[in-house]
Design an enzyme around this catalytic site. Structure first.
Site, PDB file in Angstrom:
ATOM      1  N   SER A 148       8.391   6.640  10.803  1.00  0.00           N
ATOM      2  CA  SER A 148       9.676   7.301  10.526  1.00  0.00           C
ATOM      3  C   SER A 148      10.233   6.847   9.185  1.00  0.00           C
ATOM      4  O   SER A 148      10.130   5.672   8.831  1.00  0.00           O
ATOM      5  CB  SER A 148      10.721   6.907  11.583  1.00  0.00           C
ATOM      6  OG  SER A 148      10.254   7.126  12.886  1.00  0.00           O
ATOM      7  N   HIS A 197       9.429   2.903   8.697  1.00  0.00           N
ATOM      8  CA  HIS A 197       9.232   2.009   9.839  1.00  0.00           C
ATOM      9  C   HIS A 197       8.094   2.564  10.705  1.00  0.00           C
ATOM     10  O   HIS A 197       8.078   3.759  11.019  1.00  0.00           O
ATOM     11  CB  HIS A 197      10.520   1.913  10.661  1.00  0.00           C
ATOM     12  CG  HIS A 197      10.369   1.007  11.839  1.00  0.00           C
ATOM     13  ND1 HIS A 197      10.368  -0.373  11.720  1.00  0.00           N
ATOM     14  CD2 HIS A 197      10.160   1.280  13.147  1.00  0.00           C
ATOM     15  CE1 HIS A 197      10.187  -0.910  12.914  1.00  0.00           C
ATOM     16  NE2 HIS A 197      10.051   0.077  13.803  1.00  0.00           N
ATOM     17  N   ASN A 211      14.095   3.613   4.103  1.00  0.00           N
ATOM     18  CA  ASN A 211      13.124   2.668   4.662  1.00  0.00           C
ATOM     19  C   ASN A 211      12.075   3.439   5.447  1.00  0.00           C
ATOM     20  O   ASN A 211      12.353   4.513   5.974  1.00  0.00           O
ATOM     21  CB  ASN A 211      13.848   1.705   5.619  1.00  0.00           C
ATOM     22  CG  ASN A 211      12.913   0.680   6.240  1.00  0.00           C
ATOM     23  OD1 ASN A 211      12.065   0.101   5.549  1.00  0.00           O
ATOM     24  ND2 ASN A 211      13.046   0.459   7.536  1.00  0.00           N
ATOM     25  N   THR A 213      21.221   1.892   7.151  1.00  0.00           N
ATOM     26  CA  THR A 213      22.605   1.510   7.454  1.00  0.00           C
ATOM     27  C   THR A 213      22.556   0.051   7.919  1.00  0.00           C
ATOM     28  O   THR A 213      21.493  -0.557   7.928  1.00  0.00           O
ATOM     29  CB  THR A 213      23.195   2.392   8.565  1.00  0.00           C
ATOM     30  OG1 THR A 213      22.386   2.233   9.728  1.00  0.00           O
ATOM     31  CG2 THR A 213      23.251   3.858   8.157  1.00  0.00           C
ATOM     32  N   ASP A 273      16.706  -0.842  11.494  1.00  0.00           N
ATOM     33  CA  ASP A 273      15.847   0.321  11.768  1.00  0.00           C
ATOM     34  C   ASP A 273      16.621   1.442  12.467  1.00  0.00           C
ATOM     35  O   ASP A 273      16.048   2.179  13.272  1.00  0.00           O
ATOM     36  CB  ASP A 273      14.622  -0.085  12.622  1.00  0.00           C
ATOM     37  CG  ASP A 273      13.763  -1.130  11.937  1.00  0.00           C
ATOM     38  OD1 ASP A 273      13.623  -1.068  10.701  1.00  0.00           O
ATOM     39  OD2 ASP A 273      13.236  -2.017  12.633  1.00  0.00           O
ATOM     40  N   ARG A 312      22.176 -15.649   2.868  1.00  0.00           N
ATOM     41  CA  ARG A 312      21.637 -14.280   2.771  1.00  0.00           C
ATOM     42  C   ARG A 312      22.491 -13.442   1.831  1.00  0.00           C
ATOM     43  O   ARG A 312      22.000 -12.666   1.015  1.00  0.00           O
ATOM     44  CB  ARG A 312      21.634 -13.656   4.179  1.00  0.00           C
ATOM     45  CG  ARG A 312      21.170 -12.213   4.228  1.00  0.00           C
ATOM     46  CD  ARG A 312      21.132 -11.695   5.653  1.00  0.00           C
ATOM     47  NE  ARG A 312      20.277 -12.501   6.501  1.00  0.00           N
ATOM     48  CZ  ARG A 312      18.941 -12.466   6.498  1.00  0.00           C
ATOM     49  NH1 ARG A 312      18.320 -11.638   5.693  1.00  0.00           N
ATOM     50  NH2 ARG A 312      18.242 -13.232   7.295  1.00  0.00           N
ATOM     51  N   SER A 314       0.836  -1.213   0.000  1.00  0.00           N
ATOM     52  CA  SER A 314       0.000   0.000   0.000  1.00  0.00           C
ATOM     53  C   SER A 314       0.872   1.265   0.000  1.00  0.00           C
ATOM     54  O   SER A 314       0.490   2.286  -0.580  1.00  0.00           O
ATOM     55  CB  SER A 314      -0.993  -0.002   1.160  1.00  0.00           C
ATOM     56  OG  SER A 314      -0.321  -0.002   2.390  1.00  0.00           O
TER      57      SER A 314
HETATM   58  C1  GAR Z   1       4.316  -0.508   6.554  1.00  0.00           C
HETATM   59  O1  GAR Z   1       3.462  -0.102   7.588  1.00  0.00           O
HETATM   60  C2  GAR Z   1       5.757  -0.284   6.941  1.00  0.00           C
HETATM   61  O2  GAR Z   1       5.926   0.783   7.834  1.00  0.00           O
HETATM   62  C3  GAR Z   1       6.118  -1.592   7.591  1.00  0.00           C
HETATM   63  O3  GAR Z   1       5.467  -2.561   6.828  1.00  0.00           O
HETATM   64  C4  GAR Z   1       4.242  -2.019   6.354  1.00  0.00           C
HETATM   65  C5  GAR Z   1       4.102  -2.404   4.892  1.00  0.00           C
HETATM   66  O4  GAR Z   1       2.807  -2.137   4.426  1.00  0.00           O
HETATM   67  N1  GAR Z   1       7.546  -1.769   7.582  1.00  0.00           N
HETATM   68  C6  GAR Z   1       8.236  -2.307   8.587  1.00  0.00           C
HETATM   69  O5  GAR Z   1       7.705  -2.746   9.583  1.00  0.00           O
HETATM   70  C7  GAR Z   1       9.743  -2.350   8.363  1.00  0.00           C
HETATM   71  N2  GAR Z   1      10.435  -2.528   9.604  1.00  0.00           N
HETATM   72  P1  GAR Z   1       2.517  -2.081   2.870  1.00  0.00           P
HETATM   73  O6  GAR Z   1       3.106  -3.345   2.263  1.00  0.00           O
HETATM   74  O7  GAR Z   1       1.008  -2.072   2.771  1.00  0.00           O
HETATM   75  O8  GAR Z   1       3.163  -0.843   2.333  1.00  0.00           O
END
Ligand code: GAR
Length: 219
Positions: free
Chosen positions: A143, A116, A114, A148, A152, A72, A20
């Site tokens: 945020s 978060h 990113n 890096t 997060d 990885r 999204s």
């Molecule tokens: C988002 O809310 C994003 O902040 C989170 O995943 C969701 C993805 O939603 N990311 C993390 O938690 C990364 N640490 P989306 O696929 O609907 O954009």
């Protein structure tokens, strides 16, 4: 008068799920093609709906199967190769739920961001909304940061925050944070494409050297 023209910049977005945020980014750049556009979406999950969203907009949609790689590092090498093919000015992690290796981060340093769902440095990692409710916090938010090696933990670019409502449920809170994300991430991406946000070692430089860290998006 000589107006400086720059070429539209390529953006590659990495997703693991719904996408999204990817959708919000695509939509917000639609009227700004002179700045840049999403040229490819890559996922580690074959059924990520983000890949469908990309196809619908005629954007390259690529699945890389982690099971095809012995480590990885090998997966990340392949991922880096695919991304570099598109020569991106910016690589956007939008719900990409994998830890990235140090070598990968090095290659894209300064152009890897990113989002978060917490007011970092509070609540890195998973289950942020539940942890915020459990702690009785009155503020929460989201945020955007440069990536890096620290999970997060890279330099903060911008945040958007909200006040928790009394007895707010997990679902309501998650939805409200996501709707902040749909404004915050495209806003930051446009500023980055305009050259107004630059990673400078472990901090962020904004515009004409005005260092205000992090930017705060208000409604
Ligand atoms: C988002 O809310 C994003 O902040 C989170 O995943 C969701 C993805 O939603 N990311 C993390 O938690 C990364 N640490 P989306 O696929 O609907 O954009």
């Amino acid at each position: 008068m000589n107006v400086k023209q720059t070429k539209p910049k390529n953006i590659v977005v990495l997703v693991s799920g719904n996408g999204s945020n990817l959708q919000a980014i695509i939509d917000s750049l639609e009227g700004k093609v002179e700045l840049g556009s999403v040229i490819a979406v890559i996922s580690n999950n074959a059924s990520a709906f983000g890949l469908e969203r990309a196809k619908k907009h005629s954007i390259d949609a690529i699945f890389i199967n982690p099971k095809d790689f012995e480590s990885r590092e090998r997966f990340d090498q392949k991922l880096a190769e695919k991304i570099e093919f598109y020569n991106p000015a910016l690589v956007v992690l939008a719900g990409f739920m994998r830890i990235l290796s140090a070598d990968f981060v090095k290659i894209f340093s300064g152009r890897l961001i990113n989002i978060h769902p917490s007011l970092l440095p509070k609540y890195p990692g998973l289950n942020t909304h539940a942890r915020v409710i459990k702690s009785g916090d009155i503020k929460h938010g989201t945020s955007v940061h440069f990536v890096t090696e620290e999970l997060d933990g890279g330099p903060l670019i911008a945040q958007a925050e909200l006040k928790l409502d009394e007895n707010e449920s997990f679902t309501e809170l998650a939805l409200r944070v996501q709707s902040l994300e749909y404004k915050l991430y495209p806003w930051v991406i446009v500023l980055f494409l305009q050259g107004k946000i630059i990673q400078f070692e472990n901090s962020v430089k904004y515009n004409n050297d005005c260092l205000v860290s992090p930017l705060l998006l208000n409604d």
